[in-house]
Design a protein around this motif. Structure first.
Motif, PDB file in Angstrom:
ATOM      1  N   ALA A   1      45.229   5.601  57.596  1.00 54.18           N
ATOM      2  CA  ALA A   1      45.990   6.157  58.715  1.00 54.18           C
ATOM      3  C   ALA A   1      45.468   5.649  60.051  1.00 54.18           C
ATOM      4  CB  ALA A   1      45.933   7.674  58.684  1.00 54.18           C
ATOM      5  N   GLY A   2      44.187   5.287  60.077  1.00 57.65           N
ATOM      6  CA  GLY A   2      43.590   4.786  61.306  1.00 57.65           C
ATOM      7  C   GLY A   2      42.845   5.828  62.113  1.00 57.65           C
ATOM      8  N   PHE A   3      42.345   6.884  61.464  1.00 52.36           N
ATOM      9  CA  PHE A   3      41.620   7.919  62.206  1.00 52.36           C
ATOM     10  C   PHE A   3      40.361   7.349  62.846  1.00 52.36           C
ATOM     11  CE2 PHE A   3      44.249  10.812  59.729  1.00 52.36           C
ATOM     12  CZ  PHE A   3      44.539  11.795  60.676  1.00 52.36           C
ATOM     13  N   ASP A   4      40.190   7.676  64.124  1.00 51.76           N
ATOM     14  CA  ASP A   4      39.028   7.223  64.882  1.00 51.76           C
ATOM     15  C   ASP A   4      38.077   8.366  65.212  1.00 51.76           C
ATOM     16  OD1 ASP A   4      39.847   4.336  65.611  1.00 51.76           O
ATOM     17  OD2 ASP A   4      41.590   5.489  66.230  1.00 51.76           O
ATOM     18  N   LEU A   5      38.646   9.528  65.582  1.00 52.00           N
ATOM     19  CA  LEU A   5      37.871  10.706  65.966  1.00 52.00           C
ATOM     20  C   LEU A   5      38.386  11.911  65.183  1.00 52.00           C
ATOM     21  CD1 LEU A   5      37.887  10.443  69.891  1.00 52.00           C
ATOM     22  CD2 LEU A   5      35.883  10.160  68.422  1.00 52.00           C
ATOM     23  N   VAL A   6      37.470  12.689  64.606  1.00 51.82           N
ATOM     24  CA  VAL A   6      37.886  13.905  63.917  1.00 51.82           C
ATOM     25  C   VAL A   6      36.991  15.063  64.320  1.00 51.82           C
ATOM     26  CG1 VAL A   6      38.919  12.746  61.923  1.00 51.82           C
ATOM     27  CG2 VAL A   6      36.502  13.379  61.859  1.00 51.82           C
ATOM     28  N   SER A   7      37.600  16.239  64.397  1.00 55.34           N
ATOM     29  CA  SER A   7      36.836  17.466  64.611  1.00 55.34           C
ATOM     30  C   SER A   7      36.405  18.011  63.260  1.00 55.34           C
ATOM     31  CB  SER A   7      37.682  18.506  65.336  1.00 55.34           C
ATOM     32  OG  SER A   7      37.036  19.774  65.307  1.00 55.34           O
ATOM     33  N   VAL A   8      35.146  18.437  63.186  1.00 56.68           N
ATOM     34  CA  VAL A   8      34.647  19.097  61.978  1.00 56.68           C
ATOM     35  C   VAL A   8      34.135  20.495  62.323  1.00 56.68           C
ATOM     36  CG1 VAL A   8      34.173  17.016  60.660  1.00 56.68           C
ATOM     37  CG2 VAL A   8      32.434  17.864  62.246  1.00 56.68           C
ATOM     38  N   ALA A   9      34.459  20.978  63.522  1.00 55.61           N
ATOM     39  CA  ALA A   9      34.132  22.357  63.902  1.00 55.61           C
ATOM     40  C   ALA A   9      35.290  23.240  63.459  1.00 55.61           C
ATOM     41  CB  ALA A   9      33.924  22.456  65.411  1.00 55.61           C
ATOM     42  N   ASN A  10      35.194  23.758  62.248  1.00 56.08           N
ATOM     43  CA  ASN A  10      36.267  24.600  61.718  1.00 56.08           C
ATOM     44  C   ASN A  10      35.734  25.480  60.600  1.00 56.08           C
ATOM     45  OD1 ASN A  10      36.412  22.988  59.231  1.00 56.08           O
ATOM     46  ND2 ASN A  10      37.425  21.426  60.496  1.00 56.08           N
ATOM     47  N   ASN A  11      36.625  26.196  59.936  1.00 59.23           N
ATOM     48  CA  ASN A  11      36.230  27.160  58.908  1.00 59.23           C
ATOM     49  C   ASN A  11      36.277  26.584  57.498  1.00 59.23           C
ATOM     50  OD1 ASN A  11      39.095  27.151  59.473  1.00 59.23           O
ATOM     51  ND2 ASN A  11      39.310  28.848  58.026  1.00 59.23           N
ATOM     52  N   HIS A  12      36.225  25.248  57.370  1.00 62.57           N
ATOM     53  CA  HIS A  12      36.192  24.638  56.037  1.00 62.57           C
ATOM     54  C   HIS A  12      35.095  23.596  55.864  1.00 62.57           C
ATOM     55  CE1 HIS A  12      39.640  26.712  54.393  1.00 62.57           C
ATOM     56  NE2 HIS A  12      40.287  26.488  55.508  1.00 62.57           N
ATOM     57  N   VAL A  13      34.426  23.213  56.931  1.00 59.49           N
ATOM     58  CA  VAL A  13      33.429  22.152  56.827  1.00 59.49           C
ATOM     59  C   VAL A  13      32.254  22.562  55.936  1.00 59.49           C
ATOM     60  CG1 VAL A  13      32.158  22.828  58.910  1.00 59.49           C
ATOM     61  CG2 VAL A  13      32.145  20.433  58.169  1.00 59.49           C
ATOM     62  N   LEU A  14      31.983  23.859  55.810  1.00 64.81           N
ATOM     63  CA  LEU A  14      30.883  24.327  54.953  1.00 64.81           C
ATOM     64  C   LEU A  14      31.393  25.029  53.695  1.00 64.81           C
ATOM     65  CD1 LEU A  14      28.263  25.701  57.525  1.00 64.81           C
ATOM     66  CD2 LEU A  14      28.198  23.554  56.264  1.00 64.81           C
ATOM     67  N   ASP A  15      32.611  24.715  53.302  1.00 59.04           N
ATOM     68  CA  ASP A  15      33.198  25.366  52.118  1.00 59.04           C
ATOM     69  C   ASP A  15      32.338  25.210  50.868  1.00 59.04           C
ATOM     70  OD1 ASP A  15      35.385  26.464  53.325  1.00 59.04           O
ATOM     71  OD2 ASP A  15      36.862  25.090  52.469  1.00 59.04           O
ATOM     72  N   PHE A  16      31.579  24.105  50.782  1.00 63.00           N
ATOM     73  CA  PHE A  16      30.731  23.865  49.609  1.00 63.00           C
ATOM     74  C   PHE A  16      29.264  23.732  49.996  1.00 63.00           C
ATOM     75  CE2 PHE A  16      34.954  22.931  48.229  1.00 63.00           C
ATOM     76  CZ  PHE A  16      34.993  23.364  46.909  1.00 63.00           C
ATOM     77  N   GLY A  17      28.891  24.354  51.111  1.00 63.60           N
ATOM     78  CA  GLY A  17      27.501  24.361  51.533  1.00 63.60           C
ATOM     79  C   GLY A  17      27.139  23.187  52.413  1.00 63.60           C
TER      80      GLY A  17
ATOM     81  N   ARG B   1      34.275   8.566  63.825  1.00 61.42           N
ATOM     82  CA  ARG B   1      33.386   9.420  64.610  1.00 61.42           C
ATOM     83  C   ARG B   1      33.829  10.877  64.513  1.00 61.42           C
ATOM     84  NH1 ARG B   1      33.653   4.435  66.760  1.00 61.42           N
ATOM     85  NH2 ARG B   1      31.802   3.534  67.739  1.00 61.42           N
ATOM     86  N   PHE B   2      32.861  11.785  64.578  1.00 57.35           N
ATOM     87  CA  PHE B   2      33.150  13.210  64.424  1.00 57.35           C
ATOM     88  C   PHE B   2      32.348  14.020  65.433  1.00 57.35           C
ATOM     89  CE2 PHE B   2      29.689  12.073  61.562  1.00 57.35           C
ATOM     90  CZ  PHE B   2      28.718  13.013  61.875  1.00 57.35           C
TER      91      PHE B   2
END
Length: 327
Positions: free
Chosen positions: A76-92, A109-110
């Motif tokens: 898709a060409g993603f360059d920047l993503v947010s990982v501040a959310n309620n699923h980033v630690l779903d598996f620890g 980049r994140f």
């Protein structure tokens, strides 16, 4: 310079099953050409790229995909993503750390999570066509996941300007101005439903613009909320769901959203285009016959916030002018 923003991206569960049977480009459907046309593509990552870890206890939904699914983000060409959310630690944390390392190794980049608070607060910056684009990310979800001085987690900030964590965020925004010509602040905030923008979010968005944000990129609600323009800076209160396998609410229609394309001139936002999209069979596509209906509803949501959004039939998108006198 054109920067495209999309809401929640979830490539786990049934979407992951589809990816095992189809090429990496599959989830993006005919929206792919629009995504690839952007100079920078930004989204919110609602899953982890990991084959390890155990589901976080007490949570109902846990989202992850095999690390190989990073190829789909690359397609898709993603360059920047947010990982501040309620699923980033779903598996620890170990699974989250694997996911972040996978993103980094593929040049994506994140911002918004890390091995400690300093890392979670750190802006992501890239340069494209001589323009530096930076992004800070925070969430008010999952306070138990907040990163600390010696603890991994997310950049957790309640949207209350009086909170000391908010004051620290505003200071981070001001400092990031030295490293970015155009600065995005990603906000994963609020509950899942409702088209009305909470007054607290509007006040907080204004404070972020005052601190130096050029774009406030909101998400967490499953449906898109209206866009507000504050001194020429666009505030996307919720970009909605972009691709997933979720059940569809027949009233709020969480299968409908937009590709938000921002045109900037020398780091100054000039125009925002909203291209209607729909999710079907774990795949996003540009809206066809329903495009004007989706756009009309969004235009009403923008009007409530004092923003004029007009339909451009030739480009099949809503247009919000950001220059003085255009909204």
């Amino acid at each position: 310079m054109e920067i495209a923003f999309v809401g929640d991206v979830m490539l786990g569960r049934l979407v992951a099953d589809e990816l095992r049977r189809h090429p990496p480009e599959h989830p993006w459907g005919d929206a792919l050409r629009l995504l690839r046309r952007a100079d920078v593509l930004v989204g919110n990552l609602e899953f982890v790229l990991s084959s390890d870890g155990r589901p976080w206890p007490g949570k109902t939904f846990h989202f992850r995909a095999d690390p190989a699914a990073v190829a789909s983000l690359e397609a898709a060409g993603f360059d920047l993503v947010s990982v501040a959310n309620n699923h980033v630690l779903d598996f620890g944390w170990d699974a989250a750390a694997e996911s972040l390392a996978t993103l980094a190794s593929h040049g994506i980049r994140f911002a918004g999570a890390g091995e400690d608070l300093e890392a979670a607060q750190r802006p992501a910056v890239l340069e494209r066509a001589g323009l530096r684009v930076g992004m800070l990310a925070f969430t008010d979800n999952e306070p138990g996941w907040a990163a600390g001085p010696g603890a991994p987690g997310v950049h957790h900030v309640p949207p209350d300007p009086r909170d000391p964590r908010a004051a620290a965020l505003f200071e981070s925004v001001a400092r990031a101005r030295d490293h970015a010509d155009l600065l995005v602040v990603s906000a994963h905030w609020g509950g899942n439903w409702g088209v009305d923008v909470p007054p607290t979010h509007r006040a907080f968005a204004r404070a972020l613009v005052d601190a130096g944000a050029d774009v406030v990129f909101g998400h967490s609600p499953h449906i898109p909320r209206g866009v507000e323009v504050i001194r020429g800076r666009p505030v996307l209160y919720s970009a909605g769901d972009f691709v997933d396998d979720y059940a569809v609410d027949p009233v709020e229609r969480n299968d409908r959203s937009f590709v938000f394309v921002l045109r900037a001139d020398g780091g100054v936002p000039v125009e925002l285009r909203l291209h209607p999209t729909e999710i079907g069979d774990c795949r996003v596509r540009l809206a066809g016959a329903s495009a004007e209906r989706i756009a009309s509803e969004m235009s009403r949501r923008c009007a409530v916030l004092g923003t004029r959004a007009t339909w451009d039939g030739a480009r099949r998108c809503l247009v919000v002018g950001l220059e003085p006198g255009t909204h």
